[in-house]
Design a protein around this motif. Structure first.
Motif, PDB file in Angstrom:
ATOM      1  N   UNK A  54       0.823  -1.214   0.000  1.00  0.00           N
ATOM      2  CA  UNK A  54       0.000   0.000   0.000  1.00  0.00           C
ATOM      3  C   UNK A  54       0.855   1.262   0.000  1.00  0.00           C
ATOM      4  N   UNK A  55       2.037   1.200   0.648  1.00  0.00           N
ATOM      5  CA  UNK A  55       2.944   2.358   0.617  1.00  0.00           C
ATOM      6  C   UNK A  55       3.401   2.642  -0.810  1.00  0.00           C
ATOM      7  N   UNK A  56       3.806   1.600  -1.530  1.00  0.00           N
ATOM      8  CA  UNK A  56       4.216   1.770  -2.932  1.00  0.00           C
ATOM      9  C   UNK A  56       3.050   2.281  -3.770  1.00  0.00           C
ATOM     10  N   UNK A  57       1.873   1.743  -3.515  1.00  0.00           N
ATOM     11  CA  UNK A  57       0.683   2.191  -4.247  1.00  0.00           C
ATOM     12  C   UNK A  57       0.369   3.649  -3.959  1.00  0.00           C
ATOM     13  N   UNK A  58       0.563   4.073  -2.724  1.00  0.00           N
ATOM     14  CA  UNK A  58       0.336   5.479  -2.373  1.00  0.00           C
ATOM     15  C   UNK A  58       1.311   6.392  -3.097  1.00  0.00           C
ATOM     16  N   UNK A  59       2.569   5.983  -3.170  1.00  0.00           N
ATOM     17  CA  UNK A  59       3.566   6.775  -3.897  1.00  0.00           C
ATOM     18  C   UNK A  59       3.171   6.911  -5.365  1.00  0.00           C
ATOM     19  N   UNK A  60       2.669   5.840  -5.959  1.00  0.00           N
ATOM     20  CA  UNK A  60       2.230   5.899  -7.359  1.00  0.00           C
ATOM     21  C   UNK A  60       1.076   6.876  -7.530  1.00  0.00           C
ATOM     22  N   UNK A  61       0.119   6.854  -6.599  1.00  0.00           N
ATOM     23  CA  UNK A  61      -1.019   7.779  -6.692  1.00  0.00           C
ATOM     24  C   UNK A  61      -0.568   9.225  -6.537  1.00  0.00           C
ATOM     25  N   UNK A  62       0.336   9.472  -5.599  1.00  0.00           N
ATOM     26  CA  UNK A  62       0.843  10.836  -5.407  1.00  0.00           C
ATOM     27  C   UNK A  62       1.595  11.306  -6.648  1.00  0.00           C
ATOM     28  N   UNK A  63       2.359  10.419  -7.264  1.00  0.00           N
ATOM     29  CA  UNK A  63       3.074  10.779  -8.497  1.00  0.00           C
ATOM     30  C   UNK A  63       2.101  11.186  -9.597  1.00  0.00           C
ATOM     31  N   UNK A  64       1.021  10.425  -9.755  1.00  0.00           N
ATOM     32  CA  UNK A  64       0.038  10.765 -10.780  1.00  0.00           C
ATOM     33  C   UNK A  64      -0.632  12.100 -10.489  1.00  0.00           C
ATOM     34  N   UNK A  65      -1.044  12.305  -9.246  1.00  0.00           N
ATOM     35  CA  UNK A  65      -1.740  13.551  -8.906  1.00  0.00           C
ATOM     36  C   UNK A  65      -0.830  14.760  -9.066  1.00  0.00           C
ATOM     37  N   UNK A  94      -4.497   4.848   2.168  1.00  0.00           N
ATOM     38  CA  UNK A  94      -4.190   5.439   3.474  1.00  0.00           C
ATOM     39  C   UNK A  94      -4.790   4.631   4.615  1.00  0.00           C
ATOM     40  N   UNK A  95      -5.858   3.901   4.350  1.00  0.00           N
ATOM     41  CA  UNK A  95      -6.412   3.024   5.373  1.00  0.00           C
ATOM     42  C   UNK A  95      -5.454   1.933   5.807  1.00  0.00           C
ATOM     43  N   UNK A  96      -4.479   1.586   4.952  1.00  0.00           N
ATOM     44  CA  UNK A  96      -3.453   0.606   5.301  1.00  0.00           C
ATOM     45  C   UNK A  96      -2.146   1.260   5.739  1.00  0.00           C
ATOM     46  N   UNK A  97      -1.855   2.438   5.188  1.00  0.00           N
ATOM     47  CA  UNK A  97      -0.578   3.089   5.485  1.00  0.00           C
ATOM     48  C   UNK A  97      -0.579   3.689   6.886  1.00  0.00           C
ATOM     49  N   UNK A  98      -1.687   4.275   7.309  1.00  0.00           N
ATOM     50  CA  UNK A  98      -1.743   4.918   8.630  1.00  0.00           C
ATOM     51  C   UNK A  98      -1.468   3.922   9.754  1.00  0.00           C
ATOM     52  N   UNK A  99      -2.116   2.751   9.801  1.00  0.00           N
ATOM     53  CA  UNK A  99      -1.754   1.795  10.863  1.00  0.00           C
ATOM     54  C   UNK A  99      -0.313   1.299  10.760  1.00  0.00           C
ATOM     55  N   UNK A 100       0.208   1.191   9.529  1.00  0.00           N
ATOM     56  CA  UNK A 100       1.592   0.746   9.377  1.00  0.00           C
ATOM     57  C   UNK A 100       2.569   1.739   9.983  1.00  0.00           C
ATOM     58  N   UNK A 101       2.251   3.031   9.868  1.00  0.00           N
ATOM     59  CA  UNK A 101       3.130   4.060  10.428  1.00  0.00           C
ATOM     60  C   UNK A 101       2.911   4.254  11.920  1.00  0.00           C
ATOM     61  N   UNK A 129     -10.576   4.042   4.712  1.00  0.00           N
ATOM     62  CA  UNK A 129     -10.877   2.808   3.993  1.00  0.00           C
ATOM     63  C   UNK A 129     -12.300   2.818   3.446  1.00  0.00           C
ATOM     64  N   UNK A 130     -13.268   3.240   4.245  1.00  0.00           N
ATOM     65  CA  UNK A 130     -14.666   3.236   3.801  1.00  0.00           C
ATOM     66  C   UNK A 130     -14.908   4.321   2.753  1.00  0.00           C
ATOM     67  N   UNK A 131     -14.379   5.522   2.988  1.00  0.00           N
ATOM     68  CA  UNK A 131     -14.551   6.598   2.006  1.00  0.00           C
ATOM     69  C   UNK A 131     -13.874   6.231   0.686  1.00  0.00           C
ATOM     70  N   UNK A 132     -12.659   5.653   0.763  1.00  0.00           N
ATOM     71  CA  UNK A 132     -11.983   5.247  -0.461  1.00  0.00           C
ATOM     72  C   UNK A 132     -12.724   4.156  -1.204  1.00  0.00           C
ATOM     73  N   UNK A 133     -13.283   3.201  -0.460  1.00  0.00           N
ATOM     74  CA  UNK A 133     -14.061   2.158  -1.118  1.00  0.00           C
ATOM     75  C   UNK A 133     -15.314   2.695  -1.783  1.00  0.00           C
ATOM     76  N   UNK A 134     -16.032   3.571  -1.049  1.00  0.00           N
ATOM     77  CA  UNK A 134     -17.236   4.178  -1.618  1.00  0.00           C
ATOM     78  C   UNK A 134     -16.888   5.007  -2.856  1.00  0.00           C
ATOM     79  N   UNK A 135     -15.902   5.883  -2.738  1.00  0.00           N
ATOM     80  CA  UNK A 135     -15.537   6.756  -3.859  1.00  0.00           C
ATOM     81  C   UNK A 135     -15.011   5.951  -5.039  1.00  0.00           C
ATOM     82  N   UNK A 136     -14.234   4.901  -4.769  1.00  0.00           N
ATOM     83  CA  UNK A 136     -13.742   4.080  -5.870  1.00  0.00           C
ATOM     84  C   UNK A 136     -14.865   3.437  -6.660  1.00  0.00           C
TER      85      UNK A 136
END
Length: 516
Positions: A54-65, A94-101, A129-136
């Motif tokens: 999820x950290x790698x995935x977050x970096x990819x999303x930030x790069x795109x944005x 972020x639902x996975x990254x926040x607990x990891x940090x 997690x819920x907002x991201x799932x709904x929005x996705x």
């Protein structure tokens, strides 16, 4: 095991007296968290690995944005459907990254897990997690709807659809998270990420989520069916007009297109939108898989709570083995989701950002960032150059001479009236005199040897300004004094002076000028 509170609970169970809440039974409770007893120790490694994905995935999303926000549109081809979908996937990650940090404590006490009321990390991770799932789900639904309208109904989506998408794509997830927080709540029920509680979760989250996912699948397959129909119709179309033209008979008539022309139009749209189609299928598959797995898990846990006899073999095994869970994992299997399935769900949810950068990203984004980094030092160097230095460079450049006033020496953008420049007078006679001699009826000069030489310099051609000429500069108005014509000083140019030919005898034959 139920009964008098004074009985002693066998390990690993704990007596419920002295704790704030009940556990699995009325007297003896399973220690928190439950996953430590129902899964092997490798479950923590699996959860940790999903977090780093999820950290790698977050970096990819930030790069795109950031690329869509900073780089020009010709480098990124940004679109609001792609931007909003990437933002939704970022929230989910972020639902996975926040607990990891944060490394939160999952248990409030020995038998009670933390909830959104007792842990801020739980609240943050669960909301994202819920907002991201709904929005996705909403944004892939809107993307699928947009493609369906363009292909099947020839509807050009515009600004109205954009505003409708923004209202639905973010408004419905906000309503969904409010309902989930009010009617269900969240707690650490499955790993280090908070999930919605079972109470009312079907009505306020899972069923609405699956309804939109189902609509997306129906619309997507309806679009595929239309494309197949158009393709089959184009195979049977052999009309001459279709073979000779890719366009309809006239521009504004889409209904009059032949099957072959319709197929070419659909193929063109699919060639432009195939990345979005793949993204829709991937995210819908992830969300449906995630929903089914967790609904099944909730129903299993509730069935055990309502009928404790289902857990008797597992509880008995733990009591006999004195808390050695490795001997009782087989008995726990019917009550939990298999670890392979859980790992697939976590990895699929965490990897969506990588799919986005592979399908929506372009190599031109990388080259655009390289160009931006290379041009930044040059831009900063130019910003610190003084004005005087730039004026000196301007004066050294021969191309800037025409921008200077001959009288004042200042540039034309300063508040100084430039000198009036007038064209060379047409009555000026060239120093190359016309040859003398007899002339024929056409004006040509008759040489001594009988040859005719055209008179290149004897004629004076007057320039007639066109009636509708808008060229500049123009002659001054009648109210201003008539400027004096500027004489031609041969010393200012590289032409030979008039004294080179002092009299009429120094005749130069134009036809023999280049002879050696």
């Amino acid at each position: 095991m139920a009964g008098n509170r004074t009985i002693t609970c066998p390990p690993p169970f704990l007596a419920s007296s002295g704790f704030t809440d009940g556990g699995w039974t009325t007297t003896c409770c399973l220690p928190c968290p439950m996953t430590d007893w129902a899964y092997p120790d490798s479950f923590h490694t699996l959860s940790l690995g999903a977090g780093w994905v999820a950290v790698v995935s977050t970096i990819c999303c930030v790069f795109l944005l950031l690329s869509w926000a900073v780089l020009p549109v010709d480098k990124t081809y940004r679109h609001y459907l792609s931007i909003c979908l990437t933002t939704a996937v970022l929230f989910m990650n972020l639902g996975f990254v926040i607990p990891l940090a944060a490394q939160p404590e999952m248990c409030y006490d020995a038998i009670t897990p933390n909830s959104m009321h007792t842990s801020s990390t739980c609240a943050a991770s669960g909301v994202f997690l819920i907002v991201g799932g709904w929005a996705g789900v909403l944004w892939v639904f809107l993307r699928s709807l947009s493609l369906h309208l363009q292909i099947c109904w020839q509807f050009v989506v515009g600004r109205n659809f954009m505003w409708f998408s923004q209202a639905a794509g973010w408004g419905i997830p906000i309503i969904g998270i409010v309902m989930a927080l009010v009617f269900s709540g969240m707690s650490f029920r499955f790993g280090t990420t908070c999930h919605i509680n079972h109470k009312n979760s079907l009505a306020d989250l899972w069923i609405p989520l699956l309804v939109f996912a189902g609509l997306t699948i129906i619309i997507q397959f309806a679009t595929f069916g239309y494309c197949i129909k158009v393709y089959l119709a184009s195979l049977a179309d052999n009309t001459a007009s279709t073979e000779n033209s890719n366009l309809p008979s006239y521009t504004n008539s889409i209904r009059t297109m032949t099957p072959r022309q319709a197929y070419r139009r659909v193929r063109r749209v699919i060639q432009l939108q195939w990345r979005g189609i793949v993204i829709v299928l991937i995210i819908i598959t992830d969300v449906v898989f995630f929903s089914i797995v967790f609904v099944f898990q909730d129903n299993t846990v509730e069935s055990v709570k309502n009928n404790p006899a289902l857990a008797t073999p597992w509880i008995t095994c733990l009591a006999v083995a004195k808390g050695d869970k490795t001997k009782c994992l087989n008995e726990a299997g019917p009550m939990v989701v298999p670890m392979a399935t859980v790992g697939a769900v976590l990895i699929l949810l965490a990897i969506n950002g990588i799919w986005l950068v592979l399908l929506l990203g372009r190599w031109s984004m990388v080259t655009g960032w390289v160009d931006l980094v290379r041009s930044s030092p040059e831009r900063s160097k130019r910003e610190f150059v003084s004005v005087d230095a730039r004026l000196d460079d301007l004066k050294k450049d021969t191309r800037s001479y025409e921008m200077l006033s001959r009288d004042s020496g200042k540039t034309m953008d300063e508040s100084v009236t430039p000198s009036v420049v007038t064209p060379i007078t047409p009555t000026y006679k060239s120093p190359l005199r016309s040859p003398t001699g007899n002339r024929d009826s056409s004006g040509n000069v008759m040489n001594n040897d009988g040859r005719r030489t055209p008179d290149y310099f004897g004629h004076t051609v007057r320039y007639h300004t066109p009636a509708r000429s808008f060229s500049s500069p123009r002659p001054p108005q009648a109210s201003s004094p008539q400027p004096q014509p500027v004489t031609w000083d041969a010393r200012e140019t590289y032409a030979r002076p008039a004294a080179a030919y002092p009299d009429e005898d120094d005749y130069v034959n134009p036809l023999g000028m280049n002879r050696i």
